[in-house]
Motif scaffolding. Sequence first.
Motif, PDB file in Angstrom:
ATOM      1  N   THR A  41       0.845  -1.184   0.000  1.00 45.05           N
ATOM      2  CA  THR A  41       0.000   0.000   0.000  1.00 45.05           C
ATOM      3  C   THR A  41       0.887   1.243   0.000  1.00 45.05           C
ATOM      4  O   THR A  41       1.696   1.432   0.920  1.00 45.05           O
ATOM      5  CB  THR A  41      -0.921   0.039   1.230  1.00 45.05           C
ATOM      6  OG1 THR A  41      -1.787  -1.089   1.204  1.00 45.05           O
ATOM      7  CG2 THR A  41      -1.770   1.310   1.221  1.00 45.05           C
ATOM      8  N   GLN A  42       0.764   2.038  -1.036  1.00 44.93           N
ATOM      9  CA  GLN A  42       1.506   3.296  -1.116  1.00 44.93           C
ATOM     10  C   GLN A  42       0.665   4.389  -0.480  1.00 44.93           C
ATOM     11  O   GLN A  42      -0.429   4.684  -0.945  1.00 44.93           O
ATOM     12  CB  GLN A  42       1.804   3.654  -2.572  1.00 44.93           C
ATOM     13  CG  GLN A  42       2.305   5.071  -2.793  1.00 44.93           C
ATOM     14  CD  GLN A  42       3.657   5.328  -2.173  1.00 44.93           C
ATOM     15  OE1 GLN A  42       4.557   4.514  -2.300  1.00 44.93           O
ATOM     16  NE2 GLN A  42       3.798   6.440  -1.479  1.00 44.93           N
ATOM     17  N   PRO A  43       1.142   4.994   0.624  1.00 52.50           N
ATOM     18  CA  PRO A  43       0.348   6.066   1.247  1.00 52.50           C
ATOM     19  C   PRO A  43       0.360   7.325   0.399  1.00 52.50           C
ATOM     20  O   PRO A  43       1.083   7.415  -0.600  1.00 52.50           O
ATOM     21  CB  PRO A  43       1.070   6.292   2.576  1.00 52.50           C
ATOM     22  CG  PRO A  43       2.483   5.886   2.307  1.00 52.50           C
ATOM     23  CD  PRO A  43       2.406   4.756   1.317  1.00 52.50           C
ATOM     24  N   GLU A  44      -0.452   8.277   0.815  1.00 51.67           N
ATOM     25  CA  GLU A  44      -0.465   9.556   0.124  1.00 51.67           C
ATOM     26  C   GLU A  44       0.931  10.172   0.157  1.00 51.67           C
ATOM     27  O   GLU A  44       1.600  10.159   1.190  1.00 51.67           O
ATOM     28  CB  GLU A  44      -1.468  10.505   0.786  1.00 51.67           C
ATOM     29  CG  GLU A  44      -1.548  11.858   0.111  1.00 51.67           C
ATOM     30  CD  GLU A  44      -2.513  12.799   0.810  1.00 51.67           C
ATOM     31  OE1 GLU A  44      -2.659  13.935   0.348  1.00 51.67           O
ATOM     32  OE2 GLU A  44      -3.101  12.386   1.823  1.00 51.67           O
ATOM     33  N   TYR A  45       1.371  10.695  -0.972  1.00 48.40           N
ATOM     34  CA  TYR A  45       2.734  11.211  -1.092  1.00 48.40           C
ATOM     35  C   TYR A  45       2.688  12.693  -1.447  1.00 48.40           C
ATOM     36  O   TYR A  45       2.102  13.083  -2.454  1.00 48.40           O
ATOM     37  CB  TYR A  45       3.490  10.448  -2.175  1.00 48.40           C
ATOM     38  CG  TYR A  45       4.911  10.878  -2.382  1.00 48.40           C
ATOM     39  CD1 TYR A  45       5.230  11.871  -3.296  1.00 48.40           C
ATOM     40  CD2 TYR A  45       5.950  10.299  -1.664  1.00 48.40           C
ATOM     41  CE1 TYR A  45       6.537  12.270  -3.506  1.00 48.40           C
ATOM     42  CE2 TYR A  45       7.264  10.693  -1.861  1.00 48.40           C
ATOM     43  CZ  TYR A  45       7.540  11.674  -2.781  1.00 48.40           C
ATOM     44  OH  TYR A  45       8.838  12.068  -2.979  1.00 48.40           O
ATOM     45  N   SER A  46       3.286  13.508  -0.597  1.00 54.15           N
ATOM     46  CA  SER A  46       3.370  14.942  -0.868  1.00 54.15           C
ATOM     47  C   SER A  46       4.801  15.390  -0.620  1.00 54.15           C
ATOM     48  O   SER A  46       5.330  15.181   0.475  1.00 54.15           O
ATOM     49  CB  SER A  46       2.413  15.732   0.036  1.00 54.15           C
ATOM     50  OG  SER A  46       1.079  15.343  -0.198  1.00 54.15           O
TER      51      SER A  46
END
Length: 359
Positions: free
Chosen positions: A277-282
């Motif tokens: 699972t790739q979390p939200e990336y900022s």
Amino acid sequence: MKKYRLSEQLGNIDEAFLEEVLKYTEEKRSGRKTIMKSSFVLKSAAIAACAAIAIGIGAVAVSHRGEIPVMPKAETAEPAQTEKAEGAGDDIVVVEKSYNERIADGETVTLETYIGKRIEHQGFAFTLKDITVSPTFPEGITKEDIAYTPTVAAYTDGDADGMSYSEKFYSYREYAKEHGLPPIEEDEDYGDPESGEGAYTERDLYVSDVIDDNGLYKGPMDVPDEAYKWVFLELEIENLTDEEQLEYFGDMQVCYGDYITEPPYEIYDKDGNVIYTQPEYSSYTIYSLVCYMSEHTDKKITDDRTDTFLNVSFAPSEKKSIILGFCISDHFIYGDLVLQLHNSEPIFNQSEYVYLPLK
């Protein structure tokens, strides 16, 4: 009807003063150019009153008791950044160059925009005390003090894939041959010094390979006017806890380029089970690692982290002034710069990072 002298109408204003104003006005009417002395400074109310009576612009009602009329207060715009020209009169003003114009001219520039800004984050308070941008090292810092520099790259905006920029890197071995740089030391039984093959001769060209002793960049310039600048900033860091802290500052990176946000996504195996699972990336697209730190300790965060250059010890409630140095390409130095603050806990989501603006 009784006649009043002009000085009486304006409330005991000095006769010589009025004569100089009237003389100036008469010369304007006759078309002669008049240069007023710098010592002849008029207050706004006096100028307006004199001009209204002497020149006849508008009707100003003045009572026979000699009261000075109250003139409406003019609206003022935000003052521009200006400086006096050397030897110039009061009416000659030179507009100060912007940060970026001065940086492009090769000056050492102190950026004052965010000095004094304080951010509390995960048990520490970070306050920006000073920040300079310069083509060379600050006084007292030498090439030997620099622990890290980035790979030299030529950046070009807008490549065919629609990215915001593309980058070209350089081989140290090829550049060294063309420019007479010393060969890289070979590890025994690894690589071939005669042919130049091997891992130790195949690395990229670093900024540290192509700077003078004072830090001035002398490397490839494939993109016009592109080089590297040094950003040195002073932070006051305060331990907000009543416990001793050993902190790793490897995440104290200067970020720039585009700010991007990617939504979370999942990767499945052939049976449909989630395996990642790739979390939200900022984050920002480009960042510069710490290349200089004024203080560090030999203490290790963990046994497997042997690099102590980025570790700093804090006593309970202690404040320290730390200077951090970064090396940034000219392609990005003229844009916004932010400092990605250190997180004392592991980060699993880039959006948890906190940024301190620098420019």
